[in-house]
Motif scaffolding. Structure first.
Motif, PDB file in Angstrom:
ATOM      1  N   THR A 897       0.844  -1.205   0.000  1.00 21.57           N
ATOM      2  CA  THR A 897       0.000   0.000   0.000  1.00 21.57           C
ATOM      3  C   THR A 897       0.879   1.255   0.000  1.00 21.57           C
ATOM      4  O   THR A 897       0.618   2.215  -0.739  1.00 21.57           O
ATOM      5  N   LEU A 898       1.931   1.220   0.809  1.00 23.26           N
ATOM      6  CA  LEU A 898       2.849   2.372   0.871  1.00 23.26           C
ATOM      7  C   LEU A 898       3.581   2.556  -0.463  1.00 23.26           C
ATOM      8  O   LEU A 898       3.829   3.686  -0.891  1.00 23.26           O
ATOM      9  N   LEU A 899       3.892   1.443  -1.111  1.00 23.15           N
ATOM     10  CA  LEU A 899       4.530   1.536  -2.424  1.00 23.15           C
ATOM     11  C   LEU A 899       3.592   2.223  -3.417  1.00 23.15           C
ATOM     12  O   LEU A 899       4.014   3.110  -4.182  1.00 23.15           O
ATOM     13  N   ALA A 900       2.313   1.839  -3.410  1.00 25.02           N
ATOM     14  CA  ALA A 900       1.331   2.452  -4.308  1.00 25.02           C
ATOM     15  C   ALA A 900       1.164   3.937  -3.986  1.00 25.02           C
ATOM     16  O   ALA A 900       1.033   4.778  -4.894  1.00 25.02           O
ATOM     17  N   MET A 901       1.198   4.262  -2.709  1.00 22.38           N
ATOM     18  CA  MET A 901       1.052   5.651  -2.284  1.00 22.38           C
ATOM     19  C   MET A 901       2.233   6.488  -2.789  1.00 22.38           C
ATOM     20  O   MET A 901       2.063   7.608  -3.302  1.00 22.38           O
ATOM     21  N   GLY A 902       3.436   5.937  -2.643  1.00 19.69           N
ATOM     22  CA  GLY A 902       4.625   6.639  -3.109  1.00 19.69           C
ATOM     23  C   GLY A 902       4.646   6.825  -4.616  1.00 19.69           C
ATOM     24  O   GLY A 902       5.038   7.884  -5.130  1.00 19.69           O
ATOM     25  N   ASN A 903       4.217   5.797  -5.343  1.00 22.08           N
ATOM     26  CA  ASN A 903       4.175   5.904  -6.805  1.00 22.08           C
ATOM     27  C   ASN A 903       3.187   6.974  -7.263  1.00 22.08           C
ATOM     28  O   ASN A 903       3.455   7.741  -8.196  1.00 22.08           O
ATOM     29  N   LEU A 904       2.024   7.036  -6.604  1.00 19.86           N
ATOM     30  CA  LEU A 904       1.036   8.038  -6.964  1.00 19.86           C
ATOM     31  C   LEU A 904       1.559   9.440  -6.641  1.00 19.86           C
ATOM     32  O   LEU A 904       1.336  10.391  -7.420  1.00 19.86           O
ATOM     33  N   ALA A 905       2.290   9.565  -5.534  1.00 14.95           N
ATOM     34  CA  ALA A 905       2.879  10.861  -5.183  1.00 14.95           C
ATOM     35  C   ALA A 905       3.854  11.328  -6.254  1.00 14.95           C
ATOM     36  O   ALA A 905       3.860  12.506  -6.647  1.00 14.95           O
TER      37      ALA A 905
END
Length: 1015
Positions: A897-905
């Motif tokens: 989830t954190l990886l997806a959050m970072g990619n979207l950022a």
């Protein structure tokens, strides 16, 4: 075996004599008082009515009686001398028809020997009458002498008595109270008979395609080899062999063309006799052969339907070095006579054209689309296969899964045909077109029934058993391995396996050894009629899809044989070793899918092993259904603590894990581990297996330290108990390496993976699935160490091997494809990456579902590639979706989830939405620092991303503080040459420049240059 009742009303199709070896005479006009008229009407009606019968001898007798009557019609005078003979013959076929109409094919079987004898007898009578007719002088005297000497009327009366006796037996057996009267249908036109047996009929008016075969035949016959030209067309009944031969003959110029029905010895002899008579060369088969051997003109003999493997065709071929011969046969052994071509399925375009022609549909865009969909029928497991169309399947009503042009023409429903077929398969297979475009009068059902009836009981059983398997990939090994079944503790009792064991016993020696020669004898018997084929290279059998579907329709009750085949397959799988099970699953999964589709409850006794095949084949949702059923049954019958129940529980946990349902998997695994530790001890192999799987579940839940602790424990115990070369030990090494990888201890991961690869290759060989898994993991480690070229070289090889072994859609193949795409991204080859990632995402959505972790991983990877290619909006849409699904499925603190959050950022930052990017990056950094620590590479990657965002917001001092810290730690962890280290150097150069720190900027630029040179 199913039966087909003969039609007795309605509008029957135009009758034919059913005999191509006898030359019918054209009847002159008859007066009302002509005693032959009602007899001929009766014979015509009955001949037409029995055309649908799947037994050739039933058709033969009425057809031969009709030829007898028409031969007598041709006699110019003294017909009354033959009246009693003709009336007796007509009465015989009336009695036959009564019985068949009343009792169907079951009653017809009782007449088999009598019909064949009577047909042969009548043919001799016809030939004798024709010979007497040719001698004009003293006809009446010769007839009376012939009748007296042969006592023909007494013989026929004897046949009549026998039939009436059989009739009484049939009536008793079938408990019929009264006889049905013969039908009284109005007269209808007879198809014009061929004027001379030695002139071939024309091909079908709607003959389509087959140009490659025709070209090959023309080239062969046009070549002057100085030897006799013999060409063999072989293949399944109804495939179009005769039509191809007739089309070739129509296109050619031979001085004489002779047609010989080669289905039986007597028809061959009659056909050859006709050649001799037509050429005034005598009246015997030998006379015909002598004429052919002595005549050097460009003659051609067409031996049609040479299907009986018991007939030595060589006895009837002219022995000379000239002349031309075409042979059509279902027996592939006849290839030895000369040049040959297998005749099987039409090309798709030709099949579509033929379908529309036969269905009387115009070639509109809509009809072409419907015809194409009908030709490309979904056969099994929703997989579209290449068109498998026989001409009989197009022209006749309903060859299994393929279009029935005749039926569509009648119903005018092209769109609804397939749905109708699926619910009316047997009837449609038996239906015959009322209006024929050629003289091919058999239904699809009849075509194969003729061959089927010649098989021994053992051959019939094998063919019917195989009809419950997929039509390709059938091996002798399935049966031979099953014969060695060892009855494990969970096995069905021996009495429940009596039928499959009884069948297998036919091929097992008293010593218990499998007798391949006996199995070969049976398969050769079936091959002789082209009902199965064998690939010498792969050692696999296959059945044409049409025959495959039809053969099941011969069963009145599918359950016993379906159950036997299910048991044989289960017994076979039980004997397969763990090292071979994944490759075996690729071969076996189509068979299990079909068995389950026929009867979902028919695989109950061997669900446990069928689960393993679904699991190893990557069909995890199907595996889950079976695993849940097995566990429920085991808990109910054996109890919670029984070893078999714990195995079922462990299997279900493994399936949940593969489906990405990690919490369900963890809950079950914890329970199983507790019970196995209590019952078996901590060092037992089964306890260690559960411990290892639980560690993998912790790993995928992001609990890497828990995973590492268990994996180290498992590896230590397996090394001590089994040794470091044991497959289970090596498997533990690989698992521990994957956790080291997540903990970014890449060097440790690499050392373990190199060691495992070396040992596995030595033990298992280069192409074993376990080797490929290790190679893929090592490629990922190389990539994370920045050794991208090594990673690429290894991953390309892995993908090639997975594709070859498991196919393009298997999860392991898709995993390798995704990994290679990531390597291409790291190398800057973004277009190549995208070309791999798009199909990976599509296939995972289809196979695993939109919410599966692997699907979301593919979605995220594709989004990153879109971002690199400048397709920012596409990237954003995918990343928003990934973040939503991962937050819902895994929670907002999960690493993925954190990886997806970072990619979207990062994407927000590229799109200029810096505030959104900052909010997400700050949140990700806070959570990663908390869960992973400040030195973790994922934490550092978030710092770097946040620094980029600050830079774009113009907050260069905040960017500077983060970039300096990231550079320091990356140099320490990864070294100066790692791409991630160099990237943050470049970012820091830009920040120094913005802040006017010239000296620091130049110093860092020099470091970058020195690093490039040393690389």
């Amino acid at each position: 075996m199913s039966t087909t009742s003969l039609p007795i009303s309605g509008s029957p199709p135009p009758p034919t004599t059913g005999r191509t070896t006898l030359r019918p005479f054209k009847a002159p006009p008859k007066s009302k008082s002509d005693w032959l008229a009602p007899a001929i009407l009766t014979a015509k009606t009955i001949t037409a009515a029995v055309e649908c019968a799947p037994f050739p001898y039933i058709k033969g007798v009425p057809g031969t009686v009709l030829v007898l009557l028409e031969t007598v019609v041709a006699v110019k005078k003294n017909r009354e001398d033959l009246e009693e003979l003709c009336n007796s013959a007509t009465e015989i076929i009336t009695i036959l028809h009564d019985q068949i109409k009343s009792h169907g094919n079951t009653a017809a079987v009782k007449f088999k020997g009598l019909c064949e004898e009577l047909e042969s007898y009548l043919e001799a009578v016809i030939l004798a009458i024709r010979n007497m007719q040719d001698q004009s002088k003293g006809f009446r005297g010769r007839v009376k002498e012939f009748l007296k000497a042969s006592n023909l009327t007494d013989e026929i009366a004897g046949y009549q008595t026998q039939i009436q006796g059989l009739m009484a037996i049939v009536e008793t057996n079938f408990k019929v109270d009264e006889m049905h009267a013969i039908i009284t249908a109005p007269s209808f036109a007879v198809v014009k008979a061929v004027e001379n047996i030695n002139n071939c009929p024309p091909p079908s008016r709607i003959f389509q395609g087959r140009q490659a075969i025709l070209d090959k035949m023309h080239q062969f016959f046009d070549t002057d080899s100085g030897e006799q030209h013999i060409y063999v067309l072989y293949g399944l009944g109804g495939a179009g062999k005769t039509q191809i031969a007739l089309k070739f003959i129509e296109q050619s110029s031979f001085s004489d063309v002779f047609f010989v029905d080669t289905s039986k010895v007597k028809t061959i002899e009659t056909g050859l006799k006709s050649i001799a008579i037509s050429k005034s060369a005598g009246d015997s088969a030998q006379d015909a052969l002598r004429w052919l051997q002595s005549n050097h003109s460009k003659w051609l003999v067409f031996f049609d339907n040479a299907d009986d493997p018991k007939i030595n065709l060589n006895d009837f071929l002219p022995k000379c070095n000239h002349g031309n011969i075409i042979i059509t046969t279902r027996n592939p052994d006849l290839r030895n006579y000369g040049a040959h071509t297998p005749v099987s399925d039409m090309e798709e375009a030709d099949a579509i054209t033929l379908l529309l022609q036969r269905a009387n549909k115009e070639s509109s865009e809509e009809n072409l689309k419907l015809a194409t969909e009908t030709v490309k029928v979904r056969y099994l497991n929703n997989t579209i296969h290449r068109s498998l169309i026989t001409p009989a399947g197009i022209v006749l009503p309903a060859p299994c899964h393929y279009p029935g042009g005749a039926f569509i023409s009648k119903s005018e429903d092209l769109e609804g045909y397939l749905a109708l077929y699926h619910s009316n398969r047997v009837r449609l297979l038996s239906e015959k077109a009322a209006q024929s475009h050629d003289d091919y009068a058999q239904t699809v059902f009849t075509t194969w029934q003729i061959s089927f009836n010649q098989l021994s009981h053992l051959a019939v059983t094998l063919l019917q058993l195989c009809s419950f398997l997929h039509y390709t990939g059938i091996s002798e090994d399935m049966f031979s391995t099953a014969s060695k079944y060892g009855f494990p503790s969970w096995s069905p009792p021996r009495e429940e396996l009596q039928e499959p064991l009884k069948f297998l016993s036919h091929f097992v020696e008293p010593t218990g050894e499998w007798n391949s020669l006996k199995f070969l004898d049976v398969t050769n018997e079936i091959k002789a009629y082209s009902l199965i084929s064998f690939d010498v290279k792969t050692k696999l059998f296959s059945i044409h899809p049409l025959v495959h579907a039809w053969s099941r329709s011969t069963l009145l009750d599918e359950t016993p044989l379906q159950s036997s085949m299910s048991s044989i397959l289960g017994m076979n799988i039980t004997q397969i070793s763990q090292n071979e099970i994944q490759l075996a699953s690729v071969r076996l999964i189509p068979h299990i899918v079909l068995l389950k589709s026929v009867n979902p409850n028919g695989v109950a006794d061997f669900r446990r092993v069928f689960w393993k095949i679904y699991y190893e084949a990557g069909k995890f949702r199907d595996a889950q259904d079976i695993a849940e059923q097995v566990l429920e049954k085991s808990q109910l019958i054996l109890g919670e603590d029984d070893p078999n129940t714990l195995v079922a529980m462990h299997n279900l946990a493994s399936t949940y894990y593969k489906l990405g349902e990690f919490r369900k998997a963890m809950e079950l695994s914890v329970l199983v581990l507790e019970k196995r530790t209590n019952f078996l001890g901590e060092d037992h192999p089964e306890t260690l297996l559960v411990m290892n799987n639980l560690a993998s579940t912790y790993h995928d839940l992001g609990q890497f330290q828990k995973a590492k602790k268990l994996k180290v424990l498992v590896l230590d115990k397996r090394t001590t108990i089994l040794g470091e070369d044991h497959p289970d030990t090596l498997f533990s090494m690989s698992n521990l390496a994957s956790t080291y990888h997540k903990l970014e201890e890449f060097q440790k991961a690499k050392e373990l993976e190199v060691l495992v690869l070396e040992k596995h290759t030595k033990i298992l060989g280069e192409d074993h699935p376990h080797i490929l898994l290790v190679m893929g993991n090592l490629a990922t480690t190389y990539s994370d160490l920045g050794e991208f070229w090594k990673a690429k070289e290894l991953e390309v090889l892995v993908l090639e091997k997975w594709t070859k072994l498991l196919g393009e859609d298997h999860p392991d193949t898709l995993f390798a494809m995704g990994n290679l795409a990531q390597i291409y991204s790291n190398l800057g080859e973004l277009q190549k990456a995208m070309e791999l990632e798009v199909p990976v995402l599509e296939k995972r959505r289809k196979l695993l579902g939109a919410d599966h972790p692997d699907t979301l991983l593919a979605m995220g990877n594709l989004a990153r590639t879109y971002l690199g290619l400048g397709e920012f909006q596409k990237a954003k849409e995918l990343e928003v979706l990934v973040l939503e699904k991962r937050t819902k499925l895994l929670g907002e603190d999960h690493p993925d989830t954190l990886l997806a959050m970072g990619n979207l950022a990062a994407t927000y930052s590229v799109l200029g939405q810096f505030q959104k990017a900052e909010e997400l990056d700050v949140l990700v950094l806070e959570k990663r620092t908390k869960f992973l620590g400040v030195d973790h590479l994922d934490t550092l990657r978030t710092m770097a991303n946040l620094a980029v965002t600050y830079h774009r917001l113009g907050d260069f001092n905040k960017a500077l503080g983060l970039e300096v810290e990231v550079l320091q730690k990356r140099r320490q962890l990864l070294g100066d040459k790692h791409p991630d280290t160099i990237l943050v150097m470049k970012n820091l150069v830009n920040t120094y420049q913005k802040l006017g720190k010239q000296e620091e900027m130049e110093e860092l630029q020099q470091l970058i240059e020195d690093t490039k040179k040393s690389s």
